[in-house]
Motif scaffolding. Structure first.
Motif, PDB file in Angstrom:
ATOM      1  N   ARG A 118       0.816  -1.222   0.000  1.00  0.00           N
ATOM      2  CA  ARG A 118       0.000   0.000   0.000  1.00  0.00           C
ATOM      3  C   ARG A 118       0.846   1.266   0.000  1.00  0.00           C
ATOM      4  N   LEU A 119       2.056   1.180   0.533  1.00  0.00           N
ATOM      5  CA  LEU A 119       2.936   2.350   0.520  1.00  0.00           C
ATOM      6  C   LEU A 119       3.210   2.830  -0.903  1.00  0.00           C
ATOM      7  N   TYR A 120       3.141   1.911  -1.861  1.00  0.00           N
ATOM      8  CA  TYR A 120       3.442   2.240  -3.249  1.00  0.00           C
ATOM      9  C   TYR A 120       2.210   2.217  -4.138  1.00  0.00           C
ATOM     10  N   ALA A 121       1.280   1.332  -3.832  1.00  0.00           N
ATOM     11  CA  ALA A 121       0.081   1.206  -4.667  1.00  0.00           C
ATOM     12  C   ALA A 121      -1.033   2.145  -4.227  1.00  0.00           C
ATOM     13  N   GLY A 122      -0.947   2.647  -3.009  1.00  0.00           N
ATOM     14  CA  GLY A 122      -1.980   3.535  -2.477  1.00  0.00           C
ATOM     15  C   GLY A 122      -2.836   2.821  -1.449  1.00  0.00           C
ATOM     16  N   GLU A 123      -3.400   3.589  -0.520  1.00  0.00           N
ATOM     17  CA  GLU A 123      -4.178   3.007   0.571  1.00  0.00           C
ATOM     18  C   GLU A 123      -5.439   2.302   0.087  1.00  0.00           C
ATOM     19  N   GLU A 124      -5.959   2.701  -1.068  1.00  0.00           N
ATOM     20  CA  GLU A 124      -7.210   2.116  -1.558  1.00  0.00           C
ATOM     21  C   GLU A 124      -6.990   0.890  -2.438  1.00  0.00           C
ATOM     22  N   PHE A 125      -5.765   0.427  -2.512  1.00  0.00           N
ATOM     23  CA  PHE A 125      -5.451  -0.697  -3.390  1.00  0.00           C
ATOM     24  C   PHE A 125      -6.248  -1.932  -2.995  1.00  0.00           C
ATOM     25  N   GLU A 126      -6.854  -2.590  -3.980  1.00  0.00           N
ATOM     26  CA  GLU A 126      -7.644  -3.794  -3.755  1.00  0.00           C
ATOM     27  C   GLU A 126      -6.784  -5.035  -3.990  1.00  0.00           C
ATOM     28  N   PHE A 127      -6.675  -5.873  -2.969  1.00  0.00           N
ATOM     29  CA  PHE A 127      -5.844  -7.077  -3.095  1.00  0.00           C
ATOM     30  C   PHE A 127      -6.596  -8.229  -3.748  1.00  0.00           C
ATOM     31  N   ALA A 128      -7.870  -8.354  -3.448  1.00  0.00           N
ATOM     32  CA  ALA A 128      -8.664  -9.430  -4.057  1.00  0.00           C
ATOM     33  C   ALA A 128      -9.136  -8.993  -5.437  1.00  0.00           C
ATOM     34  N   PRO A 129      -9.124  -9.885  -6.417  1.00  0.00           N
ATOM     35  CA  PRO A 129      -8.716 -11.297  -6.331  1.00  0.00           C
ATOM     36  C   PRO A 129      -7.284 -11.554  -6.757  1.00  0.00           C
ATOM     37  N   HIS A 130      -6.577 -10.533  -7.224  1.00  0.00           N
ATOM     38  CA  HIS A 130      -5.305 -10.770  -7.916  1.00  0.00           C
ATOM     39  C   HIS A 130      -4.092 -10.881  -6.995  1.00  0.00           C
ATOM     40  N   PHE A 131      -4.250 -10.524  -5.721  1.00  0.00           N
ATOM     41  CA  PHE A 131      -3.096 -10.519  -4.827  1.00  0.00           C
ATOM     42  C   PHE A 131      -3.425 -11.179  -3.484  1.00  0.00           C
ATOM     43  N   VAL A 132      -4.162 -12.292  -3.572  1.00  0.00           N
ATOM     44  CA  VAL A 132      -4.504 -13.085  -2.382  1.00  0.00           C
ATOM     45  C   VAL A 132      -4.080 -14.525  -2.653  1.00  0.00           C
ATOM     46  N   PRO A 133      -2.820 -14.869  -2.385  1.00  0.00           N
ATOM     47  CA  PRO A 133      -2.324 -16.216  -2.677  1.00  0.00           C
ATOM     48  C   PRO A 133      -3.022 -17.289  -1.845  1.00  0.00           C
ATOM     49  N   ARG A 134      -2.939 -18.537  -2.355  1.00  0.00           N
ATOM     50  CA  ARG A 134      -3.572 -19.668  -1.688  1.00  0.00           C
ATOM     51  C   ARG A 134      -2.606 -20.418  -0.768  1.00  0.00           C
ATOM     52  N   TYR A 135      -1.386 -19.933  -0.639  1.00  0.00           N
ATOM     53  CA  TYR A 135      -0.390 -20.595   0.191  1.00  0.00           C
ATOM     54  C   TYR A 135       0.145 -19.593   1.219  1.00  0.00           C
ATOM     55  N   ARG A 136       0.841 -20.073   2.216  1.00  0.00           N
ATOM     56  CA  ARG A 136       1.394 -19.156   3.208  1.00  0.00           C
ATOM     57  C   ARG A 136       2.690 -18.532   2.672  1.00  0.00           C
ATOM     58  N   PRO A 137       3.082 -17.386   3.205  1.00  0.00           N
ATOM     59  CA  PRO A 137       4.330 -16.767   2.759  1.00  0.00           C
ATOM     60  C   PRO A 137       5.525 -17.708   2.907  1.00  0.00           C
ATOM     61  N   TRP A 138       6.413 -17.669   1.925  1.00  0.00           N
ATOM     62  CA  TRP A 138       7.672 -18.408   1.875  1.00  0.00           C
ATOM     63  C   TRP A 138       7.510 -19.868   1.486  1.00  0.00           C
ATOM     64  N   GLN A 139       6.280 -20.353   1.241  1.00  0.00           N
ATOM     65  CA  GLN A 139       6.190 -21.675   0.624  1.00  0.00           C
ATOM     66  C   GLN A 139       6.644 -21.596  -0.822  1.00  0.00           C
ATOM     67  N   GLN A 140       6.526 -20.421  -1.394  1.00  0.00           N
ATOM     68  CA  GLN A 140       7.177 -20.103  -2.652  1.00  0.00           C
ATOM     69  C   GLN A 140       7.982 -18.832  -2.415  1.00  0.00           C
ATOM     70  N   ARG A 141       9.006 -18.660  -3.213  1.00  0.00           N
ATOM     71  CA  ARG A 141       9.901 -17.537  -2.986  1.00  0.00           C
ATOM     72  C   ARG A 141       9.167 -16.211  -3.083  1.00  0.00           C
ATOM     73  N   LEU A 142       9.449 -15.317  -2.136  1.00  0.00           N
ATOM     74  CA  LEU A 142       8.880 -13.978  -2.175  1.00  0.00           C
ATOM     75  C   LEU A 142       9.570 -13.180  -3.278  1.00  0.00           C
ATOM     76  N   ALA A 143       8.787 -12.620  -4.180  1.00  0.00           N
ATOM     77  CA  ALA A 143       9.352 -11.763  -5.224  1.00  0.00           C
ATOM     78  C   ALA A 143       9.594 -10.376  -4.624  1.00  0.00           C
ATOM     79  N   PHE A 144      10.826  -9.949  -4.616  1.00  0.00           N
ATOM     80  CA  PHE A 144      11.186  -8.655  -4.043  1.00  0.00           C
ATOM     81  C   PHE A 144      10.942  -7.550  -5.072  1.00  0.00           C
ATOM     82  N   ILE A 145      10.249  -6.513  -4.654  1.00  0.00           N
ATOM     83  CA  ILE A 145       9.928  -5.396  -5.538  1.00  0.00           C
ATOM     84  C   ILE A 145      10.629  -4.148  -5.016  1.00  0.00           C
ATOM     85  N   PRO A 146      11.826  -3.827  -5.515  1.00  0.00           N
ATOM     86  CA  PRO A 146      12.546  -2.660  -4.997  1.00  0.00           C
ATOM     87  C   PRO A 146      11.783  -1.370  -5.281  1.00  0.00           C
TER      88      PRO A 146
END
Length: 502
Positions: free
Chosen positions: A284-312
């Protein structure tokens, strides 16, 4: 003869050049391993065999827009070579870093470029490896011999990336290119671009193309977690400001990143819901406070079960906020002349499609191996610490970490291999063989890595091709836990029951 000349001398047996050690690959693993061998075992003669015409491995092969590291260079860089730039570095910056390591340590004189290995054969009577090669651009075959083989060629196929065969691909009238095979002549200025995938490569390509393209759509089958953070180290900046030398800055920043990674890994297991909310807050710091995570940014697994993609600097989400990038979560039904038809019934118009769909694993570079005339089947061979193999003498394999920087293991194994070579010399031995202790002879061979621990698609697709764990003992598997291995590997008993010397 001087020590320098002794270290670079080779024997000639017929047409075969003979070395104490051959290092396979001049990427980040091979260059680091060459440094450790040269500095810790200066009496050993060696050569580095590289199939490409230049060094760099992945950083030579990958040329897609914006190509950069997905790990900070304080940990992805070597412990012995300070990193002085931004933590997330471009491919060109990494190549400059590797070039300086080569130049500063006179490693270039040891590298044989354009040398593609086709077969490696061990002879117990000679206690030597015979390495058959051919010129990768059509040059003459050449044979090398060595006592010890150090495999640093990476783990994926540089020539054949993973590209699903979707229906109708031949009907598409635009440009379709896999990121790993990027052609710099591709014109995407002002055009509709679809990037298939949402991993680290996609997260790199998308913001790099966004300003020049008309619009970029990220098409994913399922959502991914992203870690957004400023591309700087506050600790390193502060230490430099007060006049601390770069070696100390590097060491301190490296420890800081390792501590933070360990904490994130632990918390992803113990309080994954809290970590998810923290990752969202960073987006949200970069996308804005009103950014909607669902449906495109709600993964079905817990963090680190797949590598976290770092976005500098949150660059991909900045482009989304600017309206230059959008996300679609769906499956491809087929390609059409003008784009991609989705299973939902929607159609994405596209002039250019970039497949950021990953790669194919390639165990030991696809090289044919045999021991005393018997072919080695890596998929049924037990692995000791993920770096040596039962009944495959005088061979070490550098396979790094997925959830921490790959290169951390290059340094750890560099120390271990050099200690092992020194130990064998002290015993007057020229063969080092890993054997299965008798009390483990009936233990089952199981999957190389636990799939509930780390299960990205590129690993799961070909995991059966990888060497095997033996039972439940930690020494008979490849751990992905750097922090455990940082203590365990330096303390390995080289006279333990797994090691036989002669």
């Amino acid at each position: 003869m001087s020590d320098v000349l002794e270290a670079t001398a080779v024997q000639t047996q017929g047409e075969a050049e003979t070395f104490d050690v051959l290092i396979v690959g001049a990427g980040i693993s091979g260059i680091g391993s060459a440094y450790h061998l040269k500095t810790q075992c200066p009496g050993k003669s060696f050569a580095v065999l590289e199939a490409k015409e230049s060094f760099g491995g992945t950083w030579h092969t990958h040329r897609y827009p914006g190509v950069r590291s997905d790990s900070d260079l304080y940990t992805f860089g070597y412990r012995f070579k300070p990193w002085v730039g931004a933590p997330i570095a471009s491919g060109d910056e990494i190549l400059k870093y590797l070039s300086s390591v080569i130049a500063e340590n006179d490693i270039d004189q040891h590298i044989r470029y354009g040398t593609l290995i086709v077969r490696c054969s061990w002879s117990s009577s000679e206690r030597m490896w015979t390495v058959e090669t051919r010129g990768s651009t059509g040059g003459q075959p050449k044979t090398y011999k060595c006592n010890f083989l150090w495999m640093c060629q990476g783990y994926y196929d540089h020539e054949n990336p993973f590209l699903p065969q979707w229906p109708g691909m031949e009907d598409f009238k635009g440009t379709l290119v896999h990121a790993q095979k990027w052609d710099g002549s591709v014109d995407y200025a002002g055009k509709k671009v679809v990037v298939i995938g949402s991993g680290a490569t996609a997260a790199t390509v998308i913001p790099a193309m966004a300003d020049k393209a008309g619009h970029v759509t990220m098409l994913q089958r399922s959502p991914t977690y992203f870690f957004c953070y400023p591309n700087r180290s506050e600790l390193a900046d502060r230490l430099r400001e007060i006049g601390v030398d770069e070696q100390t800055v590097h060491r301190c920043a490296r420890l800081d990143y390792l501590h933070n990674l360990k904490t994130l890994d632990r918390r992803s297991r113990t309080e994954p819901d809290v970590v998810v909310e923290e990752l969202k807050a960073l987006v949200r710091l970069y996308a804005g406070e009103e950014f909607e995570f669902a449906p495109h940014f709600v993964p079905r697994y817990r963090p680190w079960q797949q590598r976290l993609a770092f976005i500098p600097d949150g660059d991909m989400f900045v482009k989304m906020r600017e309206g230059k990038v959008s996300a679609v979560t769906d499956k491809i039904a087929r390609f059409t002349a003008s784009g991609i038809a989705l299973e939902s019934g929607e159609h994405l118009e596209a002039d250019v499609v970039v497949a950021a769909t990953g790669f194919n694993l390639l165990v030991m570079g696809g090289i044919e191996f045999e021991v005393d005339g018997k072919p080695v089947d890596w998929s049924s061979t037990p692995t000791f610490r993920g770096m040596m193999f039962a009944d495959v003498p005088n061979l070490a394999w550098v396979f790094g970490y997925f959830r921490a920087a790959w290169t951390l293991r290059v340094d750890l194994l560099g120390d271990l291999v050099c200690r092992l070579l020194q130990h064998a010399d002290a015993k007057g031995a020229s063969e080092i063989r890993i054997v299965v202790p008798t009390d483990l002879a009936d233990e089952p061979l199981t999957q190389w890595i636990e799939d509930d621990n780390f299960n990205p698609g590129y690993l799961m697709r070909d995991i059966d091709k990888l060497p095997k764990r033996l039972g439940d003992r930690p020494e008979w598997r490849h751990s992905q836990d750097y922090w455990m291995e940082a203590e365990d590997i330096p303390s390995i008993d080289l006279d333990g029951p797994e090691f036989v010397y002669r």
